[in-house]
Scaffold this active site. Structure first.
Site, PDB file in Angstrom:
ATOM      1  N   ASP A  63       0.825  -1.213   0.000  1.00  0.00           N
ATOM      2  CA  ASP A  63       0.000   0.000   0.000  1.00  0.00           C
ATOM      3  C   ASP A  63       0.856   1.258   0.000  1.00  0.00           C
ATOM      4  OD1 ASP A  63       0.840  -0.643   2.604  1.00  0.00           O
ATOM      5  OD2 ASP A  63      -1.170  -1.281   3.201  1.00  0.00           O
ATOM      6  N   ASN A 120      -8.044  -3.724  13.502  1.00  0.00           N
ATOM      7  CA  ASN A 120      -9.422  -4.001  13.081  1.00  0.00           C
ATOM      8  C   ASN A 120      -9.500  -5.175  12.111  1.00  0.00           C
ATOM      9  OD1 ASN A 120      -8.319  -2.946  10.771  1.00  0.00           O
ATOM     10  ND2 ASN A 120      -9.684  -1.177  10.621  1.00  0.00           N
ATOM     11  N   HIS A 122      -7.605  -5.519   9.367  1.00  0.00           N
ATOM     12  CA  HIS A 122      -7.254  -5.244   7.969  1.00  0.00           C
ATOM     13  C   HIS A 122      -5.945  -5.935   7.594  1.00  0.00           C
ATOM     14  CE1 HIS A 122      -5.009  -1.190   9.036  1.00  0.00           C
ATOM     15  NE2 HIS A 122      -4.134  -2.162   8.934  1.00  0.00           N
ATOM     16  N   GLU A 127      -9.835  -2.519   4.537  1.00  0.00           N
ATOM     17  CA  GLU A 127     -10.505  -2.280   5.808  1.00  0.00           C
ATOM     18  C   GLU A 127     -11.748  -3.177   5.932  1.00  0.00           C
ATOM     19  OE1 GLU A 127      -8.843  -0.701   7.868  1.00  0.00           O
ATOM     20  OE2 GLU A 127      -8.422   1.378   7.385  1.00  0.00           O
TER      21      GLU A 127
HETATM   22  C1  F6R Z   1       1.244  -1.789   5.980  1.00  0.00           C
HETATM   23  C2  F6R Z   1       0.015  -2.551   5.967  1.00  0.00           C
HETATM   24  C3  F6R Z   1      -0.837  -2.669   7.190  1.00  0.00           C
HETATM   25  C4  F6R Z   1      -0.026  -3.084   8.430  1.00  0.00           C
HETATM   26  C5  F6R Z   1      -0.923  -3.184   9.650  1.00  0.00           C
HETATM   27  C6  F6R Z   1      -0.121  -3.501  10.903  1.00  0.00           C
HETATM   28  O1  F6R Z   1       1.865  -1.828   4.709  1.00  0.00           O
HETATM   29  O2  F6R Z   1      -0.336  -3.075   4.944  1.00  0.00           O
HETATM   30  O3  F6R Z   1      -1.862  -3.590   6.956  1.00  0.00           O
HETATM   31  O4  F6R Z   1       0.596  -4.322   8.177  1.00  0.00           O
HETATM   32  O5  F6R Z   1      -1.611  -1.994   9.832  1.00  0.00           O
HETATM   33  O6  F6R Z   1       0.721  -2.434  11.179  1.00  0.00           O
HETATM   34  P1  F6R Z   1       1.812  -2.500  12.341  1.00  0.00           P
HETATM   35  O7  F6R Z   1       2.840  -3.480  11.906  1.00  0.00           O
HETATM   36  O8  F6R Z   1       2.374  -1.104  12.391  1.00  0.00           O
HETATM   37  O9  F6R Z   1       1.094  -2.907  13.574  1.00  0.00           O
END
Ligand code: F6R
Length: 219
Positions: A63, A120, A122, A127
């Site tokens: 992303d 959540n 994702h 989402e």
């Molecule tokens: C980031 C991504 C998100 C993260 C997720 C967990 O490229 O795709 O889905 O993997 O939000 O983030 P952290 O590792 O910061 O808890």
């Protein structure tokens, strides 16, 4: 989904780094999906120290923010700082979804996909409510995600509210998927994703339908 509980973040990082190393050594032109965020930082650090040959590897990031007034906090910049600049990866082989949005949306023939999981449920920025058939596209970030991401920005008002994300369908087309979660705060959502109902309300639950997923967790 198989879960492996590691004793600490260090062990999680080198265990996942071992998988990436083994993949690249076995197939030097591997195609690998990479996440950003706090969780993979240790893996990238470990991989940098191992001085692998990335010259034929292609990477696909999950992303990237849209309308980001802080380019230093872009995911491209995160990857440059944590991995790209410290390896022999060729910049032409590092793909970001905002640059391939109009190209083939799935079927990248990906060998290995690394993922984190949001509070959540994702994965990437798919989402809750995202269609299991979703392709790479622009999305609005949920309030919870904006709040989570605010730790990287001067204030919550500076956090971009839109992103381009790889969809659930291309993620699921990867041959092997590794999901990493670090910390007790991820335990409940991980349990829901792995053992709960497979529902678009918990995007990560789609992984129950993939035959080659491993979960690495430490608290
Ligand atoms: C980031 C991504 C998100 C993260 C997720 C967990 O490229 O795709 O889905 O993997 O939000 O983030 P952290 O590792 O910061 O808890």
């Amino acid at each position: 989904m198989k879960i492996k509980i590691l004793k600490d973040y260090n062990e999680l990082s080198y265990t996942v780094a071992d998988i990436v190393q083994e993949q690249i050594e076995r197939k030097p032109n591997s195609r690998i999906i990479l996440p950003t965020g706090s969780t993979p930082i240790g893996v990238y650090k470990e991989l940098v120290e191992r001085k692998l040959d990335w010259s034929q590897v292609k990477t696909f990031n999950l992303d990237e923010y849209v309308m980001n007034s802080y380019p230093e906090h872009s995911y491209l910049n995160f990857m440059i700082e944590n991995l790209f600049d410290h390896t022999n990866l060729l910049s032409k082989n590092c793909y970001f979804p905002d640059t391939w949005l109009h190209e083939t949306p799935y079927g990248y023939d990906v060998d290995l996909c690394l993922l984190g999981i949001g509070g959540n449920g994702h994965i990437a920025f798919n989402e809750p409510g995202s269609s299991f058939d979703s392709l790479t596209r622009m999305v609005e970030l949920s309030e919870e995600t904006v709040k989570d991401n605010s730790r990287f920005f001067p204030s919550i008002d500076d956090v971009p509210t839109q992103a381009v994300t790889m969809g659930l369908k291309p993620i699921m087309s990867s041959k092997r998927i590794i999901i990493m979660a670090n910390g007790k705060h991820k335990k409940d959502i991980l349990d829901k994703a792995m053992n709960g109902e497979v529902t678009e309300d918990v995007p990560a639950s789609i992984l129950q339908r993939h035959e080659n997923v491993e979960v690495f967790y430490c608290d």
